[in-house]
Design a protein around this motif. Structure first.
Motif, PDB file in Angstrom:
ATOM      1  N   VAL A 344       0.858  -1.191   0.000  1.00 52.23           N
ATOM      2  CA  VAL A 344       0.000   0.000   0.000  1.00 52.23           C
ATOM      3  C   VAL A 344       0.895   1.243   0.000  1.00 52.23           C
ATOM      4  N   LEU A 345       0.625   2.126  -0.925  1.00 53.90           N
ATOM      5  CA  LEU A 345       1.443   3.340  -1.063  1.00 53.90           C
ATOM      6  C   LEU A 345       0.927   4.490  -0.208  1.00 53.90           C
ATOM      7  N   TYR A 346      -0.383   4.595  -0.052  1.00 54.10           N
ATOM      8  CA  TYR A 346      -0.973   5.717   0.670  1.00 54.10           C
ATOM      9  C   TYR A 346      -2.112   5.201   1.557  1.00 54.10           C
ATOM     10  N   ASP A 347      -2.422   5.982   2.562  1.00 55.18           N
ATOM     11  CA  ASP A 347      -3.612   5.680   3.366  1.00 55.18           C
ATOM     12  C   ASP A 347      -4.860   5.869   2.510  1.00 55.18           C
ATOM     13  N   TYR A 348      -5.846   4.999   2.744  1.00 53.48           N
ATOM     14  CA  TYR A 348      -7.092   5.094   1.988  1.00 53.48           C
ATOM     15  C   TYR A 348      -8.259   4.767   2.916  1.00 53.48           C
ATOM     16  N   ASP A 349      -9.251   5.647   2.934  1.00 48.39           N
ATOM     17  CA  ASP A 349     -10.450   5.452   3.751  1.00 48.39           C
ATOM     18  C   ASP A 349     -11.566   4.910   2.877  1.00 48.39           C
ATOM     19  N   ALA A 350     -12.134   3.803   3.277  1.00 51.84           N
ATOM     20  CA  ALA A 350     -13.204   3.176   2.494  1.00 51.84           C
ATOM     21  C   ALA A 350     -14.411   4.103   2.427  1.00 51.84           C
ATOM     22  N   ALA A 351     -15.008   4.177   1.236  1.00 48.15           N
ATOM     23  CA  ALA A 351     -16.184   5.025   1.049  1.00 48.15           C
ATOM     24  C   ALA A 351     -17.464   4.324   1.477  1.00 48.15           C
ATOM     25  N   ASP A 352     -17.474   2.986   1.436  1.00 48.90           N
ATOM     26  CA  ASP A 352     -18.655   2.234   1.869  1.00 48.90           C
ATOM     27  C   ASP A 352     -18.188   0.853   2.338  1.00 48.90           C
ATOM     28  N   THR A 353     -19.167   0.014   2.663  1.00 51.50           N
ATOM     29  CA  THR A 353     -18.831  -1.296   3.229  1.00 51.50           C
ATOM     30  C   THR A 353     -18.239  -2.261   2.214  1.00 51.50           C
ATOM     31  N   GLU A 355     -15.752  -1.490   0.286  1.00 50.80           N
ATOM     32  CA  GLU A 355     -14.341  -1.164   0.107  1.00 50.80           C
ATOM     33  C   GLU A 355     -13.554  -1.506   1.367  1.00 50.80           C
ATOM     34  N   LEU A 356     -12.242  -1.592   1.210  1.00 49.67           N
ATOM     35  CA  LEU A 356     -11.347  -1.939   2.307  1.00 49.67           C
ATOM     36  C   LEU A 356     -10.444  -0.743   2.589  1.00 49.67           C
ATOM     37  N   SER A 357     -10.437  -0.293   3.835  1.00 55.92           N
ATOM     38  CA  SER A 357      -9.543   0.812   4.211  1.00 55.92           C
ATOM     39  C   SER A 357      -8.098   0.317   4.237  1.00 55.92           C
ATOM     40  N   LEU A 358      -7.173   1.217   3.879  1.00 53.79           N
ATOM     41  CA  LEU A 358      -5.766   0.838   3.750  1.00 53.79           C
ATOM     42  C   LEU A 358      -4.885   1.760   4.574  1.00 53.79           C
ATOM     43  N   LEU A 359      -3.757   1.225   4.998  1.00 54.07           N
ATOM     44  CA  LEU A 359      -2.722   2.002   5.676  1.00 54.07           C
ATOM     45  C   LEU A 359      -1.435   1.920   4.863  1.00 54.07           C
ATOM     46  N   ALA A 360      -0.751   3.036   4.747  1.00 51.02           N
ATOM     47  CA  ALA A 360       0.477   3.071   3.943  1.00 51.02           C
ATOM     48  C   ALA A 360       1.499   2.064   4.451  1.00 51.02           C
ATOM     49  N   ASP A 361       2.193   1.416   3.519  1.00 49.03           N
ATOM     50  CA  ASP A 361       3.305   0.494   3.749  1.00 49.03           C
ATOM     51  C   ASP A 361       2.868  -0.899   4.212  1.00 49.03           C
ATOM     52  N   GLU A 362       1.572  -1.149   4.386  1.00 51.19           N
ATOM     53  CA  GLU A 362       1.159  -2.503   4.769  1.00 51.19           C
ATOM     54  C   GLU A 362       1.078  -3.382   3.524  1.00 51.19           C
ATOM     55  N   LEU A 363       1.124  -4.694   3.700  1.00 48.68           N
ATOM     56  CA  LEU A 363       1.050  -5.668   2.612  1.00 48.68           C
ATOM     57  C   LEU A 363      -0.313  -6.355   2.642  1.00 48.68           C
ATOM     58  N   ILE A 364      -0.936  -6.465   1.501  1.00 50.96           N
ATOM     59  CA  ILE A 364      -2.223  -7.136   1.388  1.00 50.96           C
ATOM     60  C   ILE A 364      -2.183  -8.074   0.188  1.00 50.96           C
ATOM     61  N   THR A 365      -3.177  -8.964   0.129  1.00 60.32           N
ATOM     62  CA  THR A 365      -3.325  -9.867  -1.012  1.00 60.32           C
ATOM     63  C   THR A 365      -4.418  -9.310  -1.927  1.00 60.32           C
ATOM     64  N   VAL A 366      -4.146  -9.293  -3.222  1.00 61.28           N
ATOM     65  CA  VAL A 366      -5.106  -8.732  -4.161  1.00 61.28           C
ATOM     66  C   VAL A 366      -5.333  -9.696  -5.308  1.00 61.28           C
ATOM     67  N   TYR A 367      -6.492  -9.555  -5.925  1.00 60.72           N
ATOM     68  CA  TYR A 367      -6.832 -10.337  -7.119  1.00 60.72           C
ATOM     69  C   TYR A 367      -8.042  -9.669  -7.762  1.00 60.72           C
ATOM     70  N   THR A 368      -8.361 -10.084  -8.968  1.00 61.69           N
ATOM     71  CA  THR A 368      -9.500  -9.546  -9.675  1.00 61.69           C
ATOM     72  C   THR A 368     -10.461 -10.683 -10.010  1.00 61.69           C
ATOM     73  N   VAL A 369     -11.679 -10.282 -10.336  1.00 59.66           N
ATOM     74  CA  VAL A 369     -12.698 -11.262 -10.706  1.00 59.66           C
ATOM     75  C   VAL A 369     -13.339 -10.809 -12.002  1.00 59.66           C
ATOM     76  N   PRO A 370     -13.899 -11.716 -12.779  1.00 61.91           N
ATOM     77  CA  PRO A 370     -14.541 -11.326 -14.047  1.00 61.91           C
ATOM     78  C   PRO A 370     -15.646 -10.294 -13.819  1.00 61.91           C
TER      79      PRO A 370
END
Length: 397
Positions: A344-353, A355-370
């Motif tokens: 994660v590059l920057y802090d991010y506040d979720a706009a609704d339920t 979305e996932l809120s983020l904190l800078a420099d943390e590691l998360i798992t990501v993927y996409t769906v059709p």
């Protein structure tokens, strides 16, 4: 051929006396007539104008035509008084190559159709550049060239003539000074005890000769002074015309800036139109991202990873009704393959339920769906799950 030996000999004599006077001045053995302060200031100002005008002219040529070979070719065409042939600009050539490539790749393919569109706009940019070069050459380069090759050559010629008149004046001054010294020496009272009567006659004859020489030198000095004053006035009038040259070059500079502004505004408009045209094409990148299982994030060298960089704007929420109705985050399952780690590059506040809120420099798992918007990924952190914007992430290998 009219070959006048007397005139040739006279010119050679004048040149020799000027050379002697100039050499003695440099060695400090002869007096030099100084120009008045106003004329000296005008000469210094003219030299400054010429030097900077020449530098601006040369650099403007480089700006408008970076290719030195093309500049040399244009120079020879101008000297031969022939029309410069039209030259294809680099943007026009690039546009032509793109359109030719589209024919080979297939104009019906996404890449081929995009090449055709981009190539057309590149050719428009090249046409705008050609018009800018033409206007700048006429309104800015030509006046500067006319000054350097016309007005300045006239000024230089008159200044050389003024310098010759000054040398002639100083030669006449030195000649008169010598004649007066000789006249005074010959007119000195002889010693009656040691000088014989015959020498009195010779002394009187020499005194008369030197007196005539003084009269002749005074006449030549008056003529030289008149010619010098006349030439100084002519030179002064020409040098004062430098002010008019500055006014003319100022007007040309304004026209050059206006041509530049019009050219860049035209280029900006063409690029905006090109972006609008490209936005109408299908998003082939989204298709590729869905197929590969994950969208491409910013590269490690992107501006988002630089220290002190501000976070990007919040991407728009998906407007696709199908995605909103069918994609439910809590029901999404990670694919068997295609998951990646992301920083994660920057802090991010979720706009609704969703979305996932983020904190800078943390590691998360990501993927996409059709069916998911390409600007978003599904992110997981422990038991938490939600959509995260791609621009806030650095995808790790």
């Amino acid at each position: 051929m009219d070959f006048n030996v007397k005139k040739l000999a006279s010119d050679a004599g004048v040149f020799f006396t000027r050379a002697v006077q100039y050499t003695e001045e440099k060695l400090g053995q002869a007096e030099k007539t100084e120009l008045d302060a106003h004329l000296e200031n005008l000469i210094a100002r003219a030299d400054c104008t010429k030097n900077w005008t020449e530098k601006i002219f040369r650099q403007t040529e480089v700006l408008l035509q970076p290719n030195p070979s093309a500049r040399i070719e244009e120079f020879f065409y101008e000297k031969l008084d022939r029309k410069i042939p039209s030259r294809t600009t680099n943007a026009e050539l690039l546009g032509q190559y793109m359109q030719d490539a589209a024919k080979e790749f297939g104009p019906g393919t996404p890449y081929g159709s995009t090449l055709i569109t981009v190539g057309e706009f590149q050719r428009r940019l090249g046409g705008a550049e050609r018009e800018f070069l033409h206007i700048s050459a006429i309104n800015f380069l030509t006046p500067l060239r006319n000054f350097l090759e016309g007005d300045w050559k006239t000024i230089s010629k008159e200044r050389r003539l003024l310098e010759n008149r000054r040398l002639d004046l100083d030669v006449c001054k030195a000649r008169l000074k010598k004649a007066k010294l000789a006249e005074a020496k010959s007119a000195a009272a002889p010693d009656f005890q040691e000088t014989r009567p015959r020498n009195y006659v010779l002394s009187a004859s020499a005194s008369a000769l030197w007196s005539e020489e003084v009269d002749k030198a005074e006449h030549e000095l008056r003529v030289a002074q008149t010619e010098f004053d006349r030439q100084a006035e002519v030179t002064r009038l020409l040098l004062e015309g430098i002010s008019s040259t500055h006014v003319n070059h100022l007007r040309c500079l304004h026209e050059f800036v206006e041509a530049q502004a019009a050219y860049y505004a035209q280029c900006h408009k063409h690029m905006q139109d090109l972006q609008k045209e490209l936005s109408r094409f299908p998003n082939a990148f989204a298709v590729n991202a869905s197929t590969s299982g994950v969208s491409a994030g910013p590269s490690p060298l992107s501006p988002a990873t630089l220290p002190g960089a501000s976070p990007p704007g919040r991407p728009p929420n998906p407007s696709n009704a199908l995605e909103s109705s069918t994609l439910k985050i809590e029901e999404v399952k990670p694919p068997a393959t295609g998951t990646r780690k992301a920083k994660v590059l920057y802090d991010y506040d979720a706009a609704d339920t969703s979305e996932l809120s983020l904190l800078a420099d943390e590691l998360i798992t990501v993927y996409t769906v059709p069916g998911m918007d390409p600007d978003w990924l599904v992110g997981e952190r422990g038991n938490q799950k939600g959509k995260v914007p791609v621009t806030y992430l650095e995808l790790l290998s």
